[in-house]
Design an enzyme around this catalytic site. Structure first.
Site, PDB file in Angstrom:
ATOM      1  N   TYR A 143      -3.229  27.552  13.466  1.00 59.31           N
ATOM      2  CA  TYR A 143      -4.232  26.569  13.868  1.00 59.31           C
ATOM      3  C   TYR A 143      -5.606  26.992  13.364  1.00 59.31           C
ATOM      4  O   TYR A 143      -5.908  28.193  13.324  1.00 59.31           O
ATOM      5  CB  TYR A 143      -4.305  26.469  15.396  1.00 59.31           C
ATOM      6  CG  TYR A 143      -3.176  25.690  16.016  1.00 59.31           C
ATOM      7  CD1 TYR A 143      -3.261  24.313  16.192  1.00 59.31           C
ATOM      8  CD2 TYR A 143      -2.027  26.340  16.453  1.00 59.31           C
ATOM      9  CE1 TYR A 143      -2.235  23.605  16.781  1.00 59.31           C
ATOM     10  CE2 TYR A 143      -0.985  25.634  17.037  1.00 59.31           C
ATOM     11  CZ  TYR A 143      -1.095  24.265  17.206  1.00 59.31           C
ATOM     12  OH  TYR A 143      -0.065  23.567  17.776  1.00 59.31           O
TER      13      TYR A 143
ATOM     14  N   ARG B 222       7.316  28.800  18.862  1.00 61.49           N
ATOM     15  CA  ARG B 222       7.314  27.352  19.103  1.00 61.49           C
ATOM     16  C   ARG B 222       7.977  26.625  17.940  1.00 61.49           C
ATOM     17  O   ARG B 222       7.642  26.886  16.778  1.00 61.49           O
ATOM     18  CB  ARG B 222       5.875  26.806  19.211  1.00 61.49           C
ATOM     19  CG  ARG B 222       4.997  27.277  20.352  1.00 61.49           C
ATOM     20  CD  ARG B 222       5.433  26.869  21.735  1.00 61.49           C
ATOM     21  NE  ARG B 222       6.156  25.619  21.916  1.00 61.49           N
ATOM     22  CZ  ARG B 222       5.634  24.399  22.000  1.00 61.49           C
ATOM     23  NH1 ARG B 222       4.344  24.238  21.916  1.00 61.49           N
ATOM     24  NH2 ARG B 222       6.388  23.329  22.178  1.00 61.49           N
TER      25      ARG B 222
ATOM     26  N   HIS C 271       5.677  21.297  15.729  1.00 63.21           N
ATOM     27  CA  HIS C 271       5.340  20.135  16.558  1.00 63.21           C
ATOM     28  C   HIS C 271       3.944  19.637  16.218  1.00 63.21           C
ATOM     29  O   HIS C 271       3.114  20.386  15.697  1.00 63.21           O
ATOM     30  CB  HIS C 271       5.406  20.483  18.048  1.00 63.21           C
ATOM     31  CG  HIS C 271       4.481  21.607  18.418  1.00 63.21           C
ATOM     32  ND1 HIS C 271       4.838  22.926  18.278  1.00 63.21           N
ATOM     33  CD2 HIS C 271       3.211  21.615  18.882  1.00 63.21           C
ATOM     34  CE1 HIS C 271       3.828  23.692  18.652  1.00 63.21           C
ATOM     35  NE2 HIS C 271       2.822  22.922  19.022  1.00 63.21           N
TER      36      HIS C 271
ATOM     37  N   TYR D  39       5.355  28.676  14.997  1.00 64.14           N
ATOM     38  CA  TYR D  39       4.444  29.811  15.199  1.00 64.14           C
ATOM     39  C   TYR D  39       4.831  30.614  16.439  1.00 64.14           C
ATOM     40  O   TYR D  39       5.432  30.092  17.365  1.00 64.14           O
ATOM     41  CB  TYR D  39       2.988  29.337  15.269  1.00 64.14           C
ATOM     42  CG  TYR D  39       2.638  28.383  16.388  1.00 64.14           C
ATOM     43  CD1 TYR D  39       2.343  28.842  17.676  1.00 64.14           C
ATOM     44  CD2 TYR D  39       2.578  27.011  16.157  1.00 64.14           C
ATOM     45  CE1 TYR D  39       1.996  27.963  18.695  1.00 64.14           C
ATOM     46  CE2 TYR D  39       2.243  26.121  17.180  1.00 64.14           C
ATOM     47  CZ  TYR D  39       1.951  26.610  18.445  1.00 64.14           C
ATOM     48  OH  TYR D  39       1.619  25.740  19.439  1.00 64.14           O
TER      49      TYR D  39
ATOM     50  N   HIS E  36       0.756  17.791  18.237  1.00 60.72           N
ATOM     51  CA  HIS E  36       0.224  17.394  19.549  1.00 60.72           C
ATOM     52  C   HIS E  36      -0.311  15.966  19.454  1.00 60.72           C
ATOM     53  O   HIS E  36      -1.035  15.642  18.505  1.00 60.72           O
ATOM     54  CB  HIS E  36      -0.909  18.325  19.975  1.00 60.72           C
ATOM     55  CG  HIS E  36      -0.455  19.732  20.226  1.00 60.72           C
ATOM     56  ND1 HIS E  36      -0.102  20.188  21.473  1.00 60.72           N
ATOM     57  CD2 HIS E  36      -0.285  20.786  19.391  1.00 60.72           C
ATOM     58  CE1 HIS E  36       0.245  21.466  21.399  1.00 60.72           C
ATOM     59  NE2 HIS E  36       0.145  21.857  20.138  1.00 60.72           N
TER      60      HIS E  36
END
Ligand SMILES: [Fe+3]
Lengths: 200, 256
Positions: free
Chosen positions: B125, B174, B177, B164, B179
């Site tokens: 991120y 995770r 995905h 990640y 969000h």
């Protein structure tokens, strides 16, 4: 006059499940002026602020608080322009200083604190809040009832609550125009857990 | 000093929660489409969920049955195209993600704000607190916005995010995905969720996805690969429709 017949929930349309906002929304959801709901310099501006706390009484530094409320004249229509953008470079430029959009969004600081500046809502004694955070798999709704609002004593939701539960929904006066509203996601004896609402 | 939690510990807890939910259904309990707020395999939920039941409010005059509105001043043209927000092309597999937003009676949710954010193709991120030692991409931020059209359709062009690691337990990862944040015509229809990609081998290990203990509900978080949405020589297409939950009183409000 007969009411129009309206479609009810369809059995084949089950809702999309909620998921946590996670820890990394910070560069996506908050926006410049997100807490400045009141037009700049408006004489009736009130500040609503507080801490978001977990079940150990520890401040939550990664929560998002959204505010939705009627305009001072009681209008619930809202207005665009909360996230006004610069068409040249896409930057957030804040609200236009005239329109009351009724919507605000802020994230908590590193110390779990949030603050919004708004105008008292018309027609109801409360502003509605939604709380999102890492660790919250489904967001929570609550209301900040302004301690000096008319209609506070006759509000049916407040009236139905025992005193200690009711107290979690009513702001605490600080200096003039400053309302304190802490949000306890989980009770932390002796502190009462905030009342959270279910709209069905 | 406590022993670090292993994937085996978490997987066992995930399994127990599924068993409890199956028992609840067998006993005639209602389907629960949303995750429980108290879901211990996701450790961050332990101190952050209310212990008291929510207060049901059937007030037809509640402010929460109306909601904020957004318009052309709140989005710019580039917001829905995450691969054009920087001078160069981002790394990764270019994808289109589109779908319809409906309310529970099947009406399109029109002109409402959809916001997305995601990791880059490497699983990183653009956020200071993300310390995963995967490369940042100077040509990818991972934030998008759009308004739904008259049919309730949203659409984004982006890159497929990478998986990640995170620190829920040892070796926690995770699944990939995106969000999503959505508004309906009522504040009480608000939704923040995550979209997953079909066939990801990490599904079974992830307590956030598995917090949705209802199998059919969990499947609704997974997009469908749609070859007709793939653009020749350009991008792969995924379809993901969204149904906003919310109080029946909002059905009375027509329009918007
Ligand atoms: Fe994520």
């Amino acid at each position: 006059m007969s009411r129009p017949t309206l479609p009810g929930p369809r059995a084949d349309l089950a809702p999309t499940p909620s998921q946590t906002v996670g820890p990394f929304y910070g560069y996506a959801l908050p926006f410049l002026g997100g807490g400045d709901i009141a037009p700049a310099g408006h004489p009736e501006t009130v500040t609503l602020h507080g801490y978001v706390l977990d079940g150990a009484g520890t401040p939550v530094p990664d929560a998002v608080i959204e505010v939705w409320q009627p305009a001072p004249d009681g209008s619930r229509d809202g207005a665009p322009g909360s996230m006004r953008r610069d068409p040249v470079d896409g930057a957030f430029i804040g609200r236009n200083g005239l329109v009351f959009t009724g919507f605000g969004r802020v994230d908590t600081d590193a110390d779990g604190h949030f603050a919004v500046r708004t105008l008292p809502p018309g027609g109801v004694p409360y502003v509605s809040l939604a709380v999102f955070a890492r660790g919250l798999l489904h967001h929570l709704y609550t209301r900040a009832y302004l301690h000096d609002a008319s209609g506070l004593t006759t509000d049916p939701l407040l009236a139905a609550l025992p005193a200690e539960r009711r107290a979690t929904l009513v702001t605490t006066p600080e200096r003039a125009g400053v309302h304190r509203f802490d949000i306890r996601l989980q009770g932390d004896a002796p502190h009462e857990e905030t009342v959270f609402l279910d709209f069905g | 000093m406590t022993t670090p939690l292993t994937q085996g510990d978490i997987t066992a807890e995930i399994h127990e929660a599924h068993q409890r939910y199956a028992g609840h259904l067998t006993a005639g309990g209602p389907v629960r489409p949303h995750p429980d707020r108290d879901y211990a395999p996701y450790r961050s939920s332990v101190l952050r969920h209310p212990k008291r039941p929510l207060l049901p409010t059937g007030d037809p005059e509640a402010v929460e049955l109306t909601g904020p509105v957004f318009g052309v001043t709140d989005v710019t043209e580039l917001d829905s195209d995450l691969v054009r927000q920087h001078p160069g092309e981002p790394l990764g597999e270019r994808i289109t993600v589109t779908g319809r937003v409906l309310d529970r009676s099947g009406r399109p949710v029109r002109g409402q704000l959809v916001e997305i954010w995601q990791a880059n193709a490497s699983g990183r991120y653009a956020h200071q607190r993300d310390q995963h030692p995967a490369p940042l991409d100077p040509n990818f931020t991972g934030v998008g916005r759009c308004l739904t059209d008259d049919q309730g359709v949203y659409s984004f062009v982006t890159v497929k995010p990478g998986a990640y690691p995170w620190r829920n337990h040892t070796n926690a990862w995770r699944p990939a995905h995106i969000h999503f944040s959505l508004f309906g015509s009522a504040f009480a229809q608000r939704l923040i969720t995550q979209m997953y990609f079909p066939g990801d081998p990490l599904f079974a290990y992830d307590p956030i996805l598995q917090s949705v203990t209802d199998d059919a509900a969990r499947d609704r978080l997974v997009a469908t690969y749609d070859h007709d949405l793939s653009t020749p020589e350009w991008s792969l297409g995924y379809r993901w429709d969204i149904v906003l939950d919310g109080p029946s009183a909002t059905w009375i409000e027509e329009g918007r």
